[in-house]
Design a protein around this motif. Structure first.
Motif, PDB file in Angstrom:
ATOM      1  N   MET A 133     109.491 -83.080 -72.412  1.00 34.70           N
ATOM      2  CA  MET A 133     109.656 -83.370 -73.840  1.00 34.70           C
ATOM      3  C   MET A 133     108.304 -83.203 -74.522  1.00 34.70           C
ATOM      4  SD  MET A 133     111.960 -83.964 -76.035  1.00 34.70           S
ATOM      5  CE  MET A 133     113.411 -84.752 -75.330  1.00 34.70           C
ATOM      6  N   GLN A 161     110.908 -90.040 -73.937  1.00 37.39           N
ATOM      7  CA  GLN A 161     109.636 -90.757 -74.158  1.00 37.39           C
ATOM      8  C   GLN A 161     109.895 -92.158 -74.714  1.00 37.39           C
ATOM      9  OE1 GLN A 161     108.901 -87.621 -76.791  1.00 37.39           O
ATOM     10  NE2 GLN A 161     107.229 -86.706 -75.613  1.00 37.39           N
ATOM     11  N   LYS A 185     106.092 -92.635 -70.878  1.00 38.41           N
ATOM     12  CA  LYS A 185     105.700 -93.417 -72.071  1.00 38.41           C
ATOM     13  C   LYS A 185     105.545 -92.507 -73.290  1.00 38.41           C
ATOM     14  CE  LYS A 185     103.667 -97.278 -69.590  1.00 38.41           C
ATOM     15  NZ  LYS A 185     102.471 -98.110 -69.339  1.00 38.41           N
ATOM     16  N   GLY A 186     105.036 -91.273 -73.106  1.00 36.39           N
ATOM     17  CA  GLY A 186     104.850 -90.352 -74.238  1.00 36.39           C
ATOM     18  C   GLY A 186     103.385 -90.042 -74.437  1.00 36.39           C
ATOM     19  N   ALA A 187     103.070 -88.746 -74.626  1.00 37.19           N
ATOM     20  CA  ALA A 187     101.675 -88.302 -74.571  1.00 37.19           C
ATOM     21  C   ALA A 187     101.122 -87.737 -75.878  1.00 37.19           C
ATOM     22  CB  ALA A 187     101.547 -87.239 -73.472  1.00 37.19           C
ATOM     23  N   LYS A 199     100.502-100.107 -77.774  1.00 38.56           N
ATOM     24  CA  LYS A 199     100.858 -99.789 -76.385  1.00 38.56           C
ATOM     25  C   LYS A 199     101.819-100.824 -75.784  1.00 38.56           C
ATOM     26  CE  LYS A 199      98.785 -98.479 -71.988  1.00 38.56           C
ATOM     27  NZ  LYS A 199      99.703 -99.295 -71.234  1.00 38.56           N
ATOM     28  N   THR A 228     105.735 -92.849 -64.405  1.00 43.46           N
ATOM     29  CA  THR A 228     104.600 -93.649 -64.891  1.00 43.46           C
ATOM     30  C   THR A 228     103.644 -93.971 -63.746  1.00 43.46           C
ATOM     31  OG1 THR A 228     103.946 -95.700 -66.017  1.00 43.46           O
ATOM     32  CG2 THR A 228     105.854 -95.854 -64.587  1.00 43.46           C
ATOM     33  N   HIS A 229     102.363 -94.192 -64.127  1.00 41.78           N
ATOM     34  CA  HIS A 229     101.362 -94.657 -63.150  1.00 41.78           C
ATOM     35  C   HIS A 229     101.133 -96.153 -63.290  1.00 41.78           C
ATOM     36  CE1 HIS A 229     100.471 -90.593 -64.688  1.00 41.78           C
ATOM     37  NE2 HIS A 229     100.496 -90.304 -63.409  1.00 41.78           N
ATOM     38  N   ARG A 260      96.230 -92.141 -59.580  1.00 44.92           N
ATOM     39  CA  ARG A 260      96.767 -93.227 -58.749  1.00 44.92           C
ATOM     40  C   ARG A 260      97.316 -92.696 -57.425  1.00 44.92           C
ATOM     41  NH1 ARG A 260      96.509 -98.762 -60.295  1.00 44.92           N
ATOM     42  NH2 ARG A 260      96.147 -98.866 -62.522  1.00 44.92           N
ATOM     43  N   ARG A 291      95.487 -85.656 -70.995  1.00 42.26           N
ATOM     44  CA  ARG A 291      95.152 -86.532 -69.848  1.00 42.26           C
ATOM     45  C   ARG A 291      93.919 -87.373 -70.181  1.00 42.26           C
ATOM     46  NH1 ARG A 291      99.251 -84.161 -68.957  1.00 42.26           N
ATOM     47  NH2 ARG A 291      99.890 -86.036 -70.013  1.00 42.26           N
ATOM     48  N   GLU A 294      94.912 -90.208 -72.474  1.00 40.74           N
ATOM     49  CA  GLU A 294      95.620 -91.319 -71.840  1.00 40.74           C
ATOM     50  C   GLU A 294      94.635 -92.356 -71.312  1.00 40.74           C
ATOM     51  OE1 GLU A 294      99.263 -88.491 -70.440  1.00 40.74           O
ATOM     52  OE2 GLU A 294      97.737 -89.070 -68.987  1.00 40.74           O
ATOM     53  N   ASN A 298      88.174 -91.263 -68.761  1.00 41.54           N
ATOM     54  CA  ASN A 298      88.111 -90.011 -68.000  1.00 41.54           C
ATOM     55  C   ASN A 298      87.027 -89.071 -68.535  1.00 41.54           C
ATOM     56  OD1 ASN A 298      90.182 -90.610 -66.248  1.00 41.54           O
ATOM     57  ND2 ASN A 298      91.758 -89.636 -67.509  1.00 41.54           N
TER      58      ASN A 298
HETATM   59  C1  LIG Z   1     105.744 -86.965 -63.885  1.00 40.78           C
HETATM   60  C2  LIG Z   1     105.303 -87.092 -65.315  1.00 40.78           C
HETATM   61  C3  LIG Z   1     105.801 -86.224 -66.265  1.00 40.78           C
HETATM   62  C4  LIG Z   1     105.411 -86.344 -67.592  1.00 40.78           C
HETATM   63  N1  LIG Z   1     106.001 -85.553 -68.542  1.00 40.78           N
HETATM   64  C5  LIG Z   1     105.761 -85.801 -69.842  1.00 40.78           C
HETATM   65  C6  LIG Z   1     106.491 -85.126 -70.863  1.00 40.78           C
HETATM   66  O1  LIG Z   1     107.346 -84.267 -70.594  1.00 40.78           O
HETATM   67  N2  LIG Z   1     106.222 -85.442 -72.167  1.00 40.78           N
HETATM   68  C7  LIG Z   1     105.290 -86.396 -72.506  1.00 40.78           C
HETATM   69  O2  LIG Z   1     105.120 -86.688 -73.702  1.00 40.78           O
HETATM   70  N3  LIG Z   1     104.558 -87.018 -71.558  1.00 40.78           N
HETATM   71  C8  LIG Z   1     104.763 -86.749 -70.241  1.00 40.78           C
HETATM   72  N4  LIG Z   1     104.056 -87.434 -69.291  1.00 40.78           N
HETATM   73  C9  LIG Z   1     102.867 -88.238 -69.676  1.00 40.78           C
HETATM   74  C10 LIG Z   1     103.263 -89.655 -70.109  1.00 40.78           C
HETATM   75  O3  LIG Z   1     103.907 -89.626 -71.350  1.00 40.78           O
HETATM   76  C11 LIG Z   1     102.010 -90.570 -70.236  1.00 40.78           C
HETATM   77  O4  LIG Z   1     101.168 -90.052 -71.214  1.00 40.78           O
HETATM   78  C12 LIG Z   1     101.221 -90.728 -68.949  1.00 40.78           C
HETATM   79  O5  LIG Z   1     102.070 -90.836 -67.852  1.00 40.78           O
HETATM   80  C13 LIG Z   1     100.313 -91.990 -69.013  1.00 40.78           C
HETATM   81  O6  LIG Z   1     101.081 -93.135 -69.152  1.00 40.78           O
HETATM   82  P1  LIG Z   1     101.457 -94.135 -67.948  1.00 40.78           P
HETATM   83  O7  LIG Z   1     102.930 -94.294 -67.950  1.00 40.78           O
HETATM   84  O8  LIG Z   1     100.895 -93.664 -66.680  1.00 40.78           O
HETATM   85  O9  LIG Z   1     100.928 -95.552 -68.367  1.00 40.78           O
HETATM   86  P2  LIG Z   1      99.535 -96.090 -68.837  1.00 40.78           P
HETATM   87  O10 LIG Z   1      99.779 -97.499 -69.198  1.00 40.78           O
HETATM   88  O11 LIG Z   1      98.935 -95.178 -69.850  1.00 40.78           O
HETATM   89  O12 LIG Z   1      98.641 -96.016 -67.530  1.00 40.78           O
HETATM   90  C14 LIG Z   1      98.842 -96.890 -66.446  1.00 40.78           C
HETATM   91  C15 LIG Z   1      97.647 -96.718 -65.515  1.00 40.78           C
HETATM   92  O13 LIG Z   1      97.717 -95.418 -64.923  1.00 40.78           O
HETATM   93  C16 LIG Z   1      96.411 -94.836 -64.841  1.00 40.78           C
HETATM   94  N5  LIG Z   1      96.396 -93.635 -65.699  1.00 40.78           N
HETATM   95  C17 LIG Z   1      97.299 -93.248 -66.608  1.00 40.78           C
HETATM   96  N6  LIG Z   1      96.960 -92.066 -67.154  1.00 40.78           N
HETATM   97  C18 LIG Z   1      95.788 -91.718 -66.564  1.00 40.78           C
HETATM   98  C19 LIG Z   1      94.940 -90.602 -66.685  1.00 40.78           C
HETATM   99  N7  LIG Z   1      95.195 -89.605 -67.522  1.00 40.78           N
HETATM  100  N8  LIG Z   1      93.824 -90.568 -65.925  1.00 40.78           N
HETATM  101  C20 LIG Z   1      93.524 -91.557 -65.047  1.00 40.78           C
HETATM  102  N9  LIG Z   1      94.326 -92.631 -64.875  1.00 40.78           N
HETATM  103  C21 LIG Z   1      95.423 -92.714 -65.622  1.00 40.78           C
HETATM  104  C22 LIG Z   1      95.457 -95.888 -65.321  1.00 40.78           C
HETATM  105  O14 LIG Z   1      95.024 -96.607 -64.202  1.00 40.78           O
HETATM  106  C23 LIG Z   1      96.298 -96.755 -66.212  1.00 40.78           C
HETATM  107  O15 LIG Z   1      95.821 -98.053 -66.314  1.00 40.78           O
HETATM  108  C24 LIG Z   1     104.449 -87.327 -67.958  1.00 40.78           C
HETATM  109  C25 LIG Z   1     103.943 -88.197 -67.002  1.00 40.78           C
HETATM  110  C26 LIG Z   1     104.357 -88.104 -65.693  1.00 40.78           C
HETATM  111  C27 LIG Z   1     103.825 -89.088 -64.690  1.00 40.78           C
END
Ligand SMILES: Cc1cc2nc3c(=O)[nH]c(=O)nc-3n(C[C@H](O)[C@H](O)[C@H](O)COP(=O)(O)OP(=O)(O)OC[C@H]3O[C@@H](n4cnc5c(N)ncnc54)[C@H](O)[C@@H]3O)c2cc1C
Length: 308
Positions: A133, A161, A185-187, A199, A228-229, A260, A291, A294, A298
């Motif tokens: 998305m 998202q 969560k959404g990027a 957040k 999610t991470h 992670r 990235r 987020e 980094n």
């Molecule tokens: C498999 C997958 C597919 C995705 N596809 C899409 C998509 O199609 N469209 C879209 O809008 N978004 C996508 N995303 C990105 C998503 O929207 C988030 O922006 C991203 O996953 C960070 O959010 P979080 O859920 O990890 O939580 P957060 O609360 O942001 O992070 C939780 C913890 O994870 C670690 N972390 C998170 N991001 C990072 C980073 N960049 N570098 C280092 N550590 C980090 C940190 O330790 C942080 O405290 C995708 C993510 C994943 C995992």
């Protein structure tokens, strides 16, 4: 949204900046933290190593907002070739695309045709076809694309998202067609009337939407993916899945390559199904800036890469 995140997301849209930094070796060194390499072969090699640990993969070739349908056709042809590589090398890998990379801005009909070809190819090579998305201006078109594919194919999935205010309604309407959904969560940078600026609200929405997906899974309605991470959040959801009697194999956890990694391994060792999304390709600039956004800390890795 923090100022650092807003600045980095704005920078992700700058072609000027992309041209200026993409070829610099210190930036390339920093990018390697999140991708094993630019070539598809490097992505496949990395996936085989993860497979040896019991982790699956989702692959995506970076690139978005193309300028001609010929470019979109080249992307389609690349993925057709790539599906064959995944099958030939016996990689437990799915493929995920961005609709704009397959021409959504230029011709929704052609984009749907290219996606249909790729969904057929995924089916014939025994794997899965995913749709990412992009920003909120694409949600309606992307959902329409998915509905068309889901009407004909089982193994097609879509990303939703949690930060978008509309997502609970989108999820309910999709549950009716028994979807496979990767919730993230959404990027992107989104206005407050469309997405939660705080957040904590996004985190709460992620939990509530995931619970809804797990409840649907408990009634046999397909496969939820928790993308999610956020490990504390995942632990709450794993407990909830147990309460709802969703078996360990009834959902998957997807994370990005290089983020992670120890937690990915631990979750896998504890019996969860974990997939790692591996990106490859030369057009990594906007994706890499998202990235950084987020986790603005980094940016420190980029600085360190400047000095080797
Ligand atoms: C498999 C997958 C597919 C995705 N596809 C899409 C998509 O199609 N469209 C879209 O809008 N978004 C996508 N995303 C990105 C998503 O929207 C988030 O922006 C991203 O996953 C960070 O959010 P979080 O859920 O990890 O939580 P957060 O609360 O942001 O992070 C939780 C913890 O994870 C670690 N972390 C998170 N991001 C990072 C980073 N960049 N570098 C280092 N550590 C980090 C940190 O330790 C942080 O405290 C995708 C993510 C994943 C995992």
């Amino acid at each position: 949204m923090s100022i650092a995140r807003a600045v980095l997301l704005r920078a992700s849209k700058s072609r000027f900046l992309a041209d200026q930094v993409s070829h610099r070796s210190f930036v390339k060194r920093a990018v390697r933290r999140f991708m094993p390499g630019e070539s598809p072969e490097e992505a496949l090699d990395a996936a085989l190593k993860l497979a040896a640990e019991g982790r699956g993969t989702v692959f995506t070739k970076l690139g978005e907002n193309l300028s001609s349908l010929a470019d979109a056709e080249a992307v389609r042809d690349h993925y057709l070739w790539f599906f064959d590589q995944v099958a030939a090398r016996r990689v437990p890998g799915h493929v995920s695309i961005k609709p704009t990379q397959l021409g959504l801005d230029l011709s929704p009909d052609k984009c749907a045709e290219y996606c249909e070809t790729l969904a057929q190819k995924a089916e014939s090579t025994g794997t899965y076809f995913w749709i990412d998305m992009e920003d909120s201006s694409y949600v309606d078109r992307t959902l329409a694309l998915y509905r068309g594919l889901r009407a004909k194919h089982e193994k097609v999935g879509i990303c939703l998202q949690a930060y978008l205010r509309r997502t609970p309604a989108d999820l309910e309407s999709l549950i009716a067609i028994s979807p496979t959904i990767r919730l993230v969560k959404g990027a992107y940078a989104e206005p407050a009337d469309l997405a939660f600026p705080e957040k904590a609200d996004t985190d709460r929405a992620f939990y509530e939407l995931s619970v809804r997906m797990l409840e649907a899974a408990a009634q046999g309605k397909r496969f939820p993916i928790l993308g999610t991470h956020d490990v504390p959040l995942l632990r709450r959801l794993i407990d909830k899945a147990r309460d709802l009697s969703v078996p360990d194999g009834g959902y998957e956890i997807h994370m990005l390559y290089g983020i992670r990694d120890g937690d990915q391994r631990q979750l896998r060792d504890a019996g969860r199904n974990v997939r790692t999304l591996i990106s490859y390709g030369a057009s990594w600039f906007p994706w890499y800036m998202r990235r950084l956004a987020e986790r603005p800390a980094n940016v420190w890795f980029v600085m360190k890469s400047m000095v080797g």
